[in-house]
Design a protein around this motif. Structure first.
Motif, PDB file in Angstrom:
ATOM      1  N   ASN A 158       0.808  -1.218   0.000  1.00  0.00           N
ATOM      2  CA  ASN A 158       0.000   0.000   0.000  1.00  0.00           C
ATOM      3  C   ASN A 158       0.842   1.270   0.000  1.00  0.00           C
ATOM      4  N   LEU A 161      -0.420   4.346  -1.991  1.00  0.00           N
ATOM      5  CA  LEU A 161      -1.643   5.080  -1.655  1.00  0.00           C
ATOM      6  C   LEU A 161      -1.346   6.561  -1.458  1.00  0.00           C
ATOM      7  N   GLY A 165       0.408   6.600   1.999  1.00  0.00           N
ATOM      8  CA  GLY A 165       1.282   5.583   1.430  1.00  0.00           C
ATOM      9  C   GLY A 165       2.699   5.643   1.957  1.00  0.00           C
ATOM     10  N   LEU A 214      -9.527  -0.912   2.843  1.00  0.00           N
ATOM     11  CA  LEU A 214      -8.601  -0.089   2.086  1.00  0.00           C
ATOM     12  C   LEU A 214      -7.258  -0.786   1.880  1.00  0.00           C
TER      13      LEU A 214
END
Length: 304
Positions: A158, A161, A165, A214
């Protein structure tokens, strides 16, 4: 069911493979031949819709339980905790009168309509929803998790992101998530059961599951638990919520309790049998996740 069709899992996982890893005692369970697996999932979709609408509810719950459990048992390598949970919830729905209000069945057959149900229906559902939280916390009480190693592996993908991130490769963030996840799982059920902390606890659930959605690819589980955890609120909350949306002056009109107040009358034979079955069922569900303690080795490595 939609995701199985949309992602091509029916052909990839059940039709195409020549070999399936089966569960102990269920070696006799095999996929339908040819394209019949597609029709099996169509049947599951129809049954799920029937349950949601309360249409032919009893038949649909039976079809869905056996149909979904059959899919669950086809391939051990695809095991997911929340699929097992759905098997348990769908079994429970067969015996719970969830179609006694706001359903097509109750509309067509007024004799089915009721504003109350036995209290065990509510508490059994709370038990099933609370158990994954509790054992999720128990599973995290080991050094590998508390050192943040699994969490770091899950966070690394991730790093792309926006905004957050750049924190996904930091060990201190992994430690916060690891300890926070463990504390959340172990404390959330008591916080949901206590009326004074229930709203705060549900906000924590929302944050926890939306974060999981997420960061992790765990399918329907976050959405399922966000909705299912509302079972810890007072049973009349949907009616009161709708009334407040309509700004009705009857918003706080009390609804009949789930069960008649105790009058100290002796239990009937059926009530005693129901109570004994529920106790045995609860003990089984609590002890079953601990069975790995009977086997040699660390199950995190042996997978036994």
């Amino acid at each position: 069911v939609w995701r199985f069709f949309a992602n091509g899992w029916i052909h990839h996982d059940y039709i195409n493979p020549r070999f399936h890893f089966t569960y102990f005692g269920f070696e006799w369970v095999h996929p339908w031949p040819g394209d019949w697996m597609y029709w099996h999932f169509v049947m599951l979709a129809v049954a799920a819709l029937g349950i949601a609408l309360g249409c032919c509810y009893r038949l649909c719950t039976i079809v869905f339980f056996f149909g979904f459990t059959y899919v669950f048992l086809l391939e051990e390598s695809l095991y997911l905790n929340h699929f097992y949970l759905i098997c348990l919830i769908s079994l429970q729905l067969i015996f719970v009168p969830a179609h006694s209000a706001y359903s097509i069945d109750a509309w067509l057959r007024p004799s089915l309509a009721s504003q109350t149900m036995p209290a065990w229906c509510l508490w059994l559902t709370r038990f099933h929803i609370g158990l994954p939280y509790f054992f999720g916390g128990i599973a995290k009480l080991e050094w590998d998790w508390l050192l943040g190693i699994p969490m770091m592996h899950m966070m690394i993908p991730n790093v792309g992101l926006p905004v957050i991130g750049r924190f996904m490769a930091e060990w201190w963030v992994a430690d916060i998530f690891a300890f926070g996840g463990m504390l959340f799982d172990l404390s959330i059920v008591p916080l949901l059961l206590w009326p004074k902390t229930r709203k705060m606890a549900y906000c924590m659930c929302l944050a926890f599951h939306l974060t999981n959605k997420l960061m992790l690819d765990i399918g329907i589980f976050p959405w399922f638990m966000i909705v299912a955890t509302t079972i810890f609120f007072q049973p009349r909350w949907p009616r009161r919520f709708v009334r407040r949306l309509r700004r009705s002056p009857a918003a706080d009109v009390p609804v009949a309790p789930l069960a008649t107040p105790a009058t100290h009358s002796p239990l009937t034979r059926m009530q005693r049998l129901t109570f004994q079955i529920l106790i045995a069922w609860g003990l089984f569900q609590v002890l079953m996740p601990l069975r790995h303690l009977l086997y040699p080795g660390n199950c995190n490595w042996t997978e036994e």
